[in-house]
Structures are given as structure tokens and as C-alpha cells.
Design a protein around this motif. Structure first.
Motif, PDB file in Angstrom:
ATOM      1  N   VAL A 493       0.815  -1.209   0.000  1.00  0.00           N
ATOM      2  CA  VAL A 493       0.000   0.000   0.000  1.00  0.00           C
ATOM      3  C   VAL A 493       0.858   1.273   0.000  1.00  0.00           C
ATOM      4  O   VAL A 493       0.347   2.366  -0.309  1.00  0.00           O
ATOM      5  N   ALA A 494       2.130   1.176   0.383  1.00  0.00           N
ATOM      6  CA  ALA A 494       2.989   2.369   0.472  1.00  0.00           C
ATOM      7  C   ALA A 494       4.366   2.062  -0.092  1.00  0.00           C
ATOM      8  O   ALA A 494       4.822   0.903  -0.080  1.00  0.00           O
ATOM      9  N   THR A 495       5.020   3.116  -0.602  1.00  0.00           N
ATOM     10  CA  THR A 495       6.372   2.967  -1.155  1.00  0.00           C
ATOM     11  C   THR A 495       7.255   4.101  -0.670  1.00  0.00           C
ATOM     12  O   THR A 495       6.793   5.186  -0.296  1.00  0.00           O
ATOM     13  N   LEU A 496       8.547   3.826  -0.715  1.00  0.00           N
ATOM     14  CA  LEU A 496       9.557   4.834  -0.401  1.00  0.00           C
ATOM     15  C   LEU A 496      10.628   4.754  -1.482  1.00  0.00           C
ATOM     16  O   LEU A 496      11.233   3.692  -1.680  1.00  0.00           O
ATOM     17  N   THR A 497      10.820   5.843  -2.222  1.00  0.00           N
ATOM     18  CA  THR A 497      11.765   5.872  -3.331  1.00  0.00           C
ATOM     19  C   THR A 497      12.942   6.764  -2.945  1.00  0.00           C
ATOM     20  O   THR A 497      12.759   7.967  -2.687  1.00  0.00           O
ATOM     21  N   VAL A 498      14.122   6.157  -2.896  1.00  0.00           N
ATOM     22  CA  VAL A 498      15.315   6.859  -2.422  1.00  0.00           C
ATOM     23  C   VAL A 498      16.285   7.011  -3.587  1.00  0.00           C
ATOM     24  O   VAL A 498      16.627   6.020  -4.242  1.00  0.00           O
ATOM     25  N   PRO A 499      16.734   8.236  -3.890  1.00  0.00           N
ATOM     26  CA  PRO A 499      17.681   8.413  -4.994  1.00  0.00           C
ATOM     27  C   PRO A 499      19.067   7.896  -4.625  1.00  0.00           C
ATOM     28  O   PRO A 499      19.484   7.922  -3.457  1.00  0.00           O
ATOM     29  N   THR A 500      19.789   7.399  -5.605  1.00  0.00           N
ATOM     30  CA  THR A 500      21.177   6.970  -5.431  1.00  0.00           C
ATOM     31  C   THR A 500      22.068   7.822  -6.327  1.00  0.00           C
ATOM     32  O   THR A 500      21.666   8.207  -7.431  1.00  0.00           O
ATOM     33  N   LEU A 501      23.257   8.107  -5.850  1.00  0.00           N
ATOM     34  CA  LEU A 501      24.169   9.007  -6.551  1.00  0.00           C
ATOM     35  C   LEU A 501      25.471   8.309  -6.870  1.00  0.00           C
ATOM     36  O   LEU A 501      25.930   7.441  -6.114  1.00  0.00           O
ATOM     37  N   ILE A 502      26.070   8.707  -7.979  1.00  0.00           N
ATOM     38  CA  ILE A 502      27.428   8.302  -8.347  1.00  0.00           C
ATOM     39  C   ILE A 502      28.148   9.554  -8.826  1.00  0.00           C
ATOM     40  O   ILE A 502      27.716  10.192  -9.788  1.00  0.00           O
ATOM     41  N   GLY A 503      29.212   9.899  -8.138  1.00  0.00           N
ATOM     42  CA  GLY A 503      29.954  11.107  -8.515  1.00  0.00           C
ATOM     43  C   GLY A 503      29.124  12.365  -8.385  1.00  0.00           C
ATOM     44  O   GLY A 503      29.311  13.318  -9.135  1.00  0.00           O
ATOM     45  N   GLY A 504      28.183  12.386  -7.399  1.00  0.00           N
ATOM     46  CA  GLY A 504      27.347  13.558  -7.190  1.00  0.00           C
ATOM     47  C   GLY A 504      26.206  13.683  -8.161  1.00  0.00           C
ATOM     48  O   GLY A 504      25.469  14.675  -8.121  1.00  0.00           O
ATOM     49  N   LYS A 505      26.001  12.725  -9.068  1.00  0.00           N
ATOM     50  CA  LYS A 505      24.932  12.782 -10.056  1.00  0.00           C
ATOM     51  C   LYS A 505      23.921  11.673  -9.790  1.00  0.00           C
ATOM     52  O   LYS A 505      24.280  10.589  -9.314  1.00  0.00           O
ATOM     53  N   LEU A 506      22.668  11.969 -10.108  1.00  0.00           N
ATOM     54  CA  LEU A 506      21.601  11.003  -9.898  1.00  0.00           C
ATOM     55  C   LEU A 506      21.809   9.796 -10.812  1.00  0.00           C
ATOM     56  O   LEU A 506      21.837   9.929 -12.036  1.00  0.00           O
ATOM     57  N   ALA A 507      21.962   8.608 -10.191  1.00  0.00           N
ATOM     58  CA  ALA A 507      22.255   7.397 -10.956  1.00  0.00           C
ATOM     59  C   ALA A 507      21.076   6.442 -10.999  1.00  0.00           C
ATOM     60  O   ALA A 507      20.993   5.600 -11.889  1.00  0.00           O
ATOM     61  N   GLY A 508      20.169   6.539 -10.051  1.00  0.00           N
ATOM     62  CA  GLY A 508      19.046   5.611 -10.022  1.00  0.00           C
ATOM     63  C   GLY A 508      18.257   5.774  -8.750  1.00  0.00           C
ATOM     64  O   GLY A 508      18.341   6.794  -8.054  1.00  0.00           O
ATOM     65  N   PHE A 509      17.470   4.725  -8.403  1.00  0.00           N
ATOM     66  CA  PHE A 509      16.608   4.779  -7.232  1.00  0.00           C
ATOM     67  C   PHE A 509      16.586   3.409  -6.572  1.00  0.00           C
ATOM     68  O   PHE A 509      16.800   2.379  -7.200  1.00  0.00           O
ATOM     69  N   ILE A 510      16.300   3.439  -5.268  1.00  0.00           N
ATOM     70  CA  ILE A 510      15.963   2.236  -4.512  1.00  0.00           C
ATOM     71  C   ILE A 510      14.500   2.358  -4.146  1.00  0.00           C
ATOM     72  O   ILE A 510      14.079   3.337  -3.507  1.00  0.00           O
ATOM     73  N   GLY A 511      13.694   1.391  -4.564  1.00  0.00           N
ATOM     74  CA  GLY A 511      12.269   1.401  -4.259  1.00  0.00           C
ATOM     75  C   GLY A 511      11.954   0.414  -3.153  1.00  0.00           C
ATOM     76  O   GLY A 511      12.236  -0.782  -3.270  1.00  0.00           O
ATOM     77  N   ILE A 512      11.368   0.908  -2.055  1.00  0.00           N
ATOM     78  CA  ILE A 512      11.025   0.069  -0.899  1.00  0.00           C
ATOM     79  C   ILE A 512       9.509   0.027  -0.810  1.00  0.00           C
ATOM     80  O   ILE A 512       8.844   1.071  -0.733  1.00  0.00           O
ATOM     81  N   ARG A 513       8.933  -1.182  -0.797  1.00  0.00           N
ATOM     82  CA  ARG A 513       7.493  -1.347  -0.764  1.00  0.00           C
ATOM     83  C   ARG A 513       7.070  -1.949   0.565  1.00  0.00           C
ATOM     84  O   ARG A 513       7.756  -2.809   1.116  1.00  0.00           O
ATOM     85  N   SER A 514       5.954  -1.449   1.092  1.00  0.00           N
ATOM     86  CA  SER A 514       5.494  -1.875   2.416  1.00  0.00           C
ATOM     87  C   SER A 514       4.013  -2.200   2.374  1.00  0.00           C
ATOM     88  O   SER A 514       3.254  -1.618   1.595  1.00  0.00           O
ATOM     89  N   ARG A 515       3.599  -3.159   3.219  1.00  0.00           N
ATOM     90  CA  ARG A 515       2.190  -3.528   3.340  1.00  0.00           C
ATOM     91  C   ARG A 515       1.467  -2.648   4.357  1.00  0.00           C
ATOM     92  O   ARG A 515       0.275  -2.863   4.614  1.00  0.00           O
ATOM     93  N   HIS A 516       2.170  -1.700   4.954  1.00  0.00           N
ATOM     94  CA  HIS A 516       1.576  -0.844   5.979  1.00  0.00           C
ATOM     95  C   HIS A 516       1.701   0.613   5.554  1.00  0.00           C
ATOM     96  O   HIS A 516       2.637   1.009   4.850  1.00  0.00           O
ATOM     97  N   LYS A 517       0.743   1.457   6.007  1.00  0.00           N
ATOM     98  CA  LYS A 517       0.822   2.893   5.756  1.00  0.00           C
ATOM     99  C   LYS A 517       1.890   3.490   6.688  1.00  0.00           C
ATOM    100  O   LYS A 517       1.582   4.056   7.728  1.00  0.00           O
ATOM    101  N   ASN A 518       3.111   3.283   6.312  1.00  0.00           N
ATOM    102  CA  ASN A 518       4.236   3.747   7.130  1.00  0.00           C
ATOM    103  C   ASN A 518       4.382   5.263   7.000  1.00  0.00           C
ATOM    104  O   ASN A 518       4.385   5.805   5.894  1.00  0.00           O
ATOM    105  N   LEU A 519       4.518   5.925   8.147  1.00  0.00           N
ATOM    106  CA  LEU A 519       4.699   7.377   8.120  1.00  0.00           C
ATOM    107  C   LEU A 519       6.106   7.777   7.688  1.00  0.00           C
ATOM    108  O   LEU A 519       6.332   8.902   7.280  1.00  0.00           O
ATOM    109  N   PHE A 520       7.030   6.841   7.795  1.00  0.00           N
ATOM    110  CA  PHE A 520       8.421   7.088   7.394  1.00  0.00           C
ATOM    111  C   PHE A 520       8.952   8.392   8.031  1.00  0.00           C
ATOM    112  O   PHE A 520       8.991   9.450   7.410  1.00  0.00           O
ATOM    113  N   ARG A 521       9.316   8.259   9.316  1.00  0.00           N
ATOM    114  CA  ARG A 521       9.876   9.426  10.024  1.00  0.00           C
ATOM    115  C   ARG A 521      11.197   9.856   9.381  1.00  0.00           C
ATOM    116  O   ARG A 521      11.804   9.122   8.605  1.00  0.00           O
ATOM    117  N   ALA A 522      11.641  11.085   9.779  1.00  0.00           N
ATOM    118  CA  ALA A 522      12.837  11.676   9.160  1.00  0.00           C
ATOM    119  C   ALA A 522      14.058  10.799   9.373  1.00  0.00           C
ATOM    120  O   ALA A 522      14.878  10.609   8.464  1.00  0.00           O
TER     121      ALA A 522
END
Length: 761
Positions: A493-522
Motif C-alpha cells: 500500500v505504500a512505497t519509499l523511493t530513495v535516490p542513489t548518486l554516483i559522482g554527485g549525479k543522480l544514478a538511479g533509485f531504490i524502491g522500498i514497498r510496504s504492506r503498511h501505511k508507514n509514516l516514514f519518520r525523518a
């Protein structure tokens, strides 16, 4: 005309004689005139007596004044100054002259002080000449003729002149003013002393004033510094006078309470700012026995913002011991409180990162297969963030992503078979308000919800950021529709998409999927960011491992090619040379010589076969295993040139210093390759090898007197390529000098053990 010239002349006309009556009348008239004249004479006599009496009285008063005033008088009745002047007794006493002395002008000048004599004489002459109307004024010193004492006098005089302007009388007075002069000198000294003291006192006052000004400036600076210190430390000062209820605040205290400095502050105003839950503590603190206070409480600002403050106060008492004032400080510690909370969150994050890093390092230490490092990292991400699955995407183009791998069901899939083998997806559009910002910053984390229609996302790393449809106004990607359906079937039901960098440039993403409505604290998002970097590191390690394996295979292939060329090919060259020599000897009937060549050919073949086997097993050359480099090169030249038309020679220069096994192997193979080329192609008569051990370098010179070649036009064969590669591996330089008909010189120059790395400047 009468004889008396002073009587008026009377003219009598001739007339007849008067009559008796006329004469009687004349006599009466004469008697009356006589009486009138007598009366006038009596009046004049009386007036003269009065004038004379007045003159006598004036003279007496003058003499009395002169005697009382101790004034000397002089009179000169002639213009001839050499004549004797009429000096009064007091005059002579003043000048110390005998009372019976007849004073002349020269005698007068002799008693005048030498320093004043010329000036006084000049003033006298000027007066007698009529300057200033004959007035004479002078102050000068005299020298007593007997005791030589010095006195001061003041002189006043007046010259009188006749009708022709000639001086006929010079009258004047002299008064001794020694005491006055001394008094004036004393007064001058006193005035000078007074002026000196006034100057000193003025200077002292100026110094005191300067000190006061400096102190005032220092106090101003101290007050300014205190104000800055209070502002920087967010600490204000306050005084509470209990008798009047007056509160005296510093500027920073007004800032802390957010009250305008013109506002009249009262204890009631302060109490209204105290948080209701902390008010009893505040009131109890200031109603105690007057002990020093140190406590903290909260303030509620008019806009509802809550501040944390610390209060430190001390009681001031009168002589009777009663509290009359409270003085203290109040410090705004809101930022400290927030920092402490952030520190606790950071500590939690750091502990999570440390645990994750520890597990990653353990995996790196224990995992022998680099291909499985990514699986370990993704398993850790799923466990730490309670994820149902974790996918890794690499950016390919403007808005397309290639799926690298997915961790699901406790194992790694590349790509996930549960996502219908979808490998390329369109995850974002550049004009999307969320994805465009992620592309711009490269650091923002995206939170998504897919249990709604349409799925929506927002920037989770920013507080209160708005939600937007996942794809904005763009049509849905069919591949993403497949992913949504599959994820919904799995309960995600919820996802968290985290950017990944190589040499200071955006290289891709890590996608984390959860079965709970996670608030994802700071702190959890920061942990996800750190773990995403580890995932990217694992991917890079996998690639480097693959590249390293491929590079190692290529290097080994090149090594085997060089070694096979330097062993079998060159050995076969020697065998062929010996067989040709055998054939030549056989044709001439030299059977013993032919037999010797056959033996040498057999030895060369066996030796080459043995070296090829050692090369296949990456073993050290047999020759170098039994001999040092110099002996091995010399023995190689003897064996290869034996029974040929080439005369070989080896020389050494300098004392050999230790070389690595690889270096010795390369030098031996270089000598073998060059000598083989000389035997096969050069048609040379002589071959010389020279090995020079110099302090800064090692030179391996190989020379023949054959037909030579043009290095610029010569196609490089495998042998020459192998020589260059071997020299480059050793960090040396290769020099080839040759020309058709002039022989060949090949020099391999290697850095020595004492070679300098260059100047420090």
C-alpha cells in the motif's frame, strides 16, 4: 612822554585854565577814584594773602605727601646737565648719596645699574629733546655706592621749554619701589607657580577626564559586548523590585518574551507568557525562602509557538534580611532542546547506520562471491525498514529506469519474475512537480501511496509537502500498470523511493514497498538514504569484480601468449637453425658434426617444451631458477649461437643489485626474443648483449651488425609487441635504433633503486 616806559603816554591839549569850581570837582573825582583804587588794592592784597596762604598750605601738603610717600624730588634749572641739580634730602637717601653732595647728571648715572644706565640716559635725553611733550617715565635699578645693594626706583618727570623750544627746567620725582618689585617678583613667581599648578591640575583633570572618557567608552563597549553576548547566547538579564513591582529587562529579555521594548512589563505579563502547565512551578519558585533559583519552564508566544527557557536568579536582601529584589538571567534554550531531540534522532540513525554498515562489512568479509553482496544489502534494507520487497533501478536516459534487481521472498531476483519480467519502466516525467524537483536536487526522498486511484506521491523529506498523482497529467505507462496490479495483489500500500548518486549525479533509485501505511519518520528516511548508498556501493563492487575478472583473464591470456612465443616459438627457431646446420653438415659428409647439431636440436626442443610447461603453470624460468640473471643471459647466448655463423658475447658493467623475479624473467625473455630475431632475420655476424647496473638505472643493450630494418615502416610482430609490454610492465623505456644495412640496437632502460623522483621544488 614820561621816563617811565611802563606808564601810558598822556597827551594834553592846550586849553584855558580851569576855574576854581572845576578844580574842586576834579579833586572830588580824583578822591573818589583814589578811594576806589585803595579798595581794589585792599581786595587784591586780601586775595594775595589768601593765595599765598593756599600756596603755603599746598606746599605743606606737598611736602607732607613727599615725606609721607618717601618721594624724592629733583629740579634742574639749566639745560646744561653738567650743572648741579637741586635734589631733595629724600632723593639723595634713595640713591645713597651724602646729604651735602652736589649732584650732577654724571653722578646720577653712576648710581644707576649698569644694565639700565644706557636706557635711563636715553629716556632723559628724549624728554629734554621734547619727545612725548617732555614727559619722562622710567623704572630702573640703582646700586648703593657704599654697600652695593640693589634697589628699584620709579621716576616721573617733566621738562619745561622756552618760546624757542629749548628746555629751561627739568623737574621730577623718584620713589623707591624695591619692596613693590620684590612683591611683584614674588607675585610673578606665585603666579607662575599658580599657573604651573593650574596647568598640572588641568593636565590631571584632563587625564582624569580622559580616563573617565575611556572608562565610559569601555563601559559602552562592555555594554555593547554584553548585549551581543546576550543576543548570541540568547540570554537576557532581569531585575524584579518587589516594593514597586517594577521589572527591569535587557534588550534580549524583550526578544525572548517577544515584547516590544516600549511595553511596560509587569509580573502579570510574565505570568501570562508562562505555559499553563509550568505556571505553578514558576510561582512556587519565586515564593520560596529566597534561595538561589535554577529551573526551566516553557513560554507560550502569542502565535502559539512554544519556547523552552532556563531561569537562574538570586535574592537581594536589605539589612533586616528581607528580600527586596530578585536579579537573574533567562536563557532561551529552545534551539538546544530541538538540537537534543535531533541528536537523539541522529543517534538512532547513526546506530541504525552502524548496524547496517557492520552487517555489510561482515557480508563483505564472509561472502566470497561478490555477486551476492547486493542481496545482503537489500535483505538488510527490507529488514530495517519493514519492507515487503526492495527493487534497484538505474537511470537510463531522461526519464527511463532499468531494473537491476529485486529482493523479495528472502532472495534476489534479477529482474523479478513476480513483476512479469518487466525490466524497463517510465517512472517519472521531467515536468512532474515531484519528479522534476527530485531530478533537480538529487537528494529528495519520495513517499508514495498506491492503494488509491490514482496512486499518489509527495516529497517525504520535506514537511507538509503536497500530494500529487504519481504520473501527473501524463498517461500511465502500461508497464507501471502491471506493477501496480501485482503490488496490489501482494498487499503493498505504500512505497519509499530513495535516490542513489554516483559522482554527485543522480544514478538511479531504490524502491522500498510496504504492506503498511508507514509514516516514514525523518530518521528512517535518512537511514534509507544511507542504506541506498550501500546498495549502490554493492552494485559498483559487483561491476568492479566482473571487470576485474575480465581484466585478469585478458592479462593471463596475454601473458601466456608472450610466454608461449618466447619459449616454444623461439625454441623452435633454435631447433630449426640446428636442423639446418645438420642438413648442411650431412650434405658435406661431416657426419660427427651433423650428430652434434642433432643433439643440440634435441636439447633445445626438450628445453623449450619444459619452459612451455613451466609457463603454463606460471612458474619461474628453469634457467633463472638455477642461475642469476647475468649467467642465465650469457648461457642463453652460448646455447643459441653455438654451431651458427653468429658470434655472441655478453658483458656486464657495475655491481648487480637485486631485481624482482618478474623483472629478471622479463629481461631474460627480451634478450631471448632479440637474439632469435637476429638469428632468423638479421644475417648478422656478431651479437652483443651488455647489462649495465648504474646508480640511477639499469640498461640492457642488445646489438647486432646485421642488415637492420626501418622501425617506422616495420610491422610490429608479436615478438616486438611482447618486448614493449614487458618493458612497460617494469616501468621502463624501450629504445630501438636501426636502419637498413646498419645493424640494430635495442635498449631497455629501467629505473634503479636509487632513482630520484624529481626535485622537491
Amino acid at each position: 612822554m614820561h621816563d617811565d616806559p611802563d606808564r601810558p603816554e598822556v597827551l594834553t591839549p592846550s586849553a584855558p585854565s580851569p576855574s576854581p569850581s572845576e578844580r574842586a570837582s576834579e579833586r572830588e573825582t580824583a578822591a573818589e577814584e583814589l578811594q576806589r583804587l585803595n579798595a581794589e588794592l585792599r581786595q587784591q592784597a586780601a586775595h594775595l594773602r589768601e593765595v599765598n596762604q593756599t600756596l603755603l598750605e599746598s606746599e605743606q601738603r606737598l611736602r607732607l605727601a613727599i615725606e609721607t610717600g618717601r618721594i624724592g624730588l629733583w629740579v634742574w634749572n639749566s639745560t646744561d646737565l653738567n650743572n648741579v641739580g637741586d635734589w631733595s634730602q629724600r632723593m639723595k637717601e634713595i640713591f645713597g648719596l651724602p646729604l651735602d653732595a652736589e649732584v650732577t647728571h654724571d653722578m646720577f648715572l653712576k648710581v644707576v645699574h649698569p644694565d639700565d644706565r644706557t636706557r635711563v640716559d636715553s629716556l632723559v635725553m628724549q624728554a629734554l629733546a621734547g619727545a612725548n611733550g617732555g614727559e619722562y617715565r622710567a623704572e630702573y635699578r640703582t646700586i648703593h655706592p657704599q654697600d652695593g645693594s640693589e634697589q628699584w626706583v620709579t621716576a616721573r618727570g617733566q621738562a619745561f621749554f622756552d618760546a624757542d623750544g629749548q628746555a629751561i627746567r627739568f623737574i621730577g620725582t623718584v620713589m623707591e619701589i624695591t619692596e613693590r618689585k620684590r612683591a611683584e617678583e614674588a607675585s610673578a613667581r606665585l603666579n607662575m607657580e599658580l599657573e604651573r599648578r593650574i596647568r598640572e591640575r588641568t593636565a590631571d583633570l584632563e587625564r582624569i577626564n580622559q580616563a573617565f572618557r575611556v572608562e565610559i567608552e569601555e563601559r559602552k563597549k562592555s555594554e555593547a559586548s554584553l548585549t551581543r553576548t546576550q543576543r548570541l547566547s540568547q540570554t537576557g538579564s532581569a531585575t524584579w523590585i518587589l516594593a514597586t513591582g517594577q521589572l527591569i529587562w535587557s534588550d534580549e529579555t524583550y526578544c525572548i518574551f517577544e515584547v516590544h521594548p516600549d511595553t511596560k512589563v509587569t509580573p502579570e505579563l510574565v505570568a501570562s507568557r508562562v505555559h499553563p502547565e509550568d505556571l505553578p512551578l514558576y510561582l512556587q519558585a519565586f515564593s520560596g525562602k529566597g534561595e538561589d533559583l535554577h529551573f526551566g519552564h516553557r513560554l507560550v508566544m502569542p502565535d502559539g509557538y512554544i519556547k523552552y527557557v532556563e531561569v537562574a536568579a538570586t535574592a537581594i536582601r536589605d539589612e533586616a534580611g528581607q528580600i527586596i529584589e530578585w536579579a537573574g538571567a533567562i536563557r532561551d534554550v529552545t534551539s538546544i532542546k530541538q538540537s537534543a531531540e535531533a541528536l537523539r534522532a541522529s543517534e538512532h540513525l547513526a546506530r541504525g547506520q552502524f548496524a547496517a554498515l557492520t552487517r555489510t562489512l561482515d557480508a563483505l568479509a564472509q561472502e566470497s562471491n561478490p555477486e551476492r553482496l547486493l542481496e545482503h544489502v537489500l535483505r538488510m534494507i527490507a529488514g530495517r525498514l519493514n519492507g515487503q520487497s526492495v527493487s534497484v533501478y538505474e537511470r537510463n536516459g531522461a526519464n527511463e529506469l532499468d531494473m537491476v534487481a529485486t529482493f523479495e521472498e528472502d532472495r534476489l531476483h534479477a529482474p523479478s519474475k513476480h513483476l512479469s519480467s518487466v525490466k524497463k519502466v517510465t517512472l517519472f516525467t521531467e515536468d512532474h512537480p515531484v519528479w522534476s524537483e527530485v531530478l533537480r536536487t538529487g537528494v529528495d526522498i519520495v513517499v508514495g501511496e498506491i492503494d488509491c486511484d490514482p496512486p499518489r506521491i509527495r516529497i517525504g523529506s520535506r514537511e507538509n509537502s503536497p500530494w500529487y498523482p504519481w504520473h501527473g497529467d501524463a498517461p500511465h505507462d502500461p508497464n507501471m500498470a502491471v506493477i501496480y496490479r501485482r503490488l496490489a495483489a501482494m498487499g503493498v500500500v505504500a512505497t519509499l523511493t530513495v535516490p542513489t548518486l554516483i559522482g554527485g549525479k543522480l544514478a538511479g533509485f531504490i524502491g522500498i514497498r510496504s504492506r503498511h501505511k508507514n509514516l516514514f519518520r525523518a530518521n528512517e528516511m535518512e537511514l534509507a538514504r544511507a542504506l541506498a548508498h550501500q546498495a549502490m556501493l554493492a552494485i559498483q563492487l559487483m561491476r568492479l569484480s566482473r571487470q576485474s575478472r575480465e581484466a585478469a583473464i585478458a592479462a593471463e591470456r596475454n601473458r601466456m601468449a608472450r610466454d608461449l612465443h618466447d619459449t616454444l616459438a623461439q625454441g623452435f627457431t633454435g631447433v630449426i637453425v640446428q636442423l639446418e646446420a645438420t642438413e648442411d653438415a650431412w650434405s658435406r659428409g661431416l657426419l660427427p658434426e651433423a650428430g652434434k647439431h642433432l643433439v643440440r636440436a634435441r636439447e633445445l626442443a626438450r628445453g623449450s617444451l619444459q619452459e612451455a610447461r613451466r609457463s603454463a603453470h606460471a612458474l619461474r624460468s628453469q634457467a633463472l631458477a638455477e642461475k642469476n640473471l647475468c649467467d642465465a643471459v650469457e648461457d642463453l647466448i652460448k646455447k643459441m649461437t653455438s654451431g651458427t655463423s653468429v658470434v655472441g658475447a655478453f658483458t656486464r658493467e657495475g655491481s648487480p643489485w637485486p631485481l624482482s623475479n618478474e623483472c629478471e624473467e622479463n629481461l631474460l625473455r627480451i634478450g631471448q626474443e632479440v637474439l632469435t630475431n637476429t638469428l632468423r632475420h638479421a644475417r648478422a655476424r656478431h651479437f652483443n648483449a651488455h647489462l649495465a647496473f648504474e646508480p640511477q638505472r639499469l640498461r640492457f643493450e642488445l646489438r647486432d651488425d646485421g642488415v637492420g630494418f626501418d622501425p617506422a615502416s616495420q610491422n610490429e610482430g608479436l615478438g616486438l609487441i611482447g618486448i614493449k609490454e614487458r618493458v612497460e610492465v617494469m616501468g621502463g623505456q624501450l629504445t630501438i635504433r636501426s636502419a637498413e644495412g646498419s645493424g640494430t640496437l635495442i635498449v631497455a632502460s629501467l629505473p634503479g633503486p636509487y632513482a630520484s623522483s624529481g626535485s622537491l621544488l
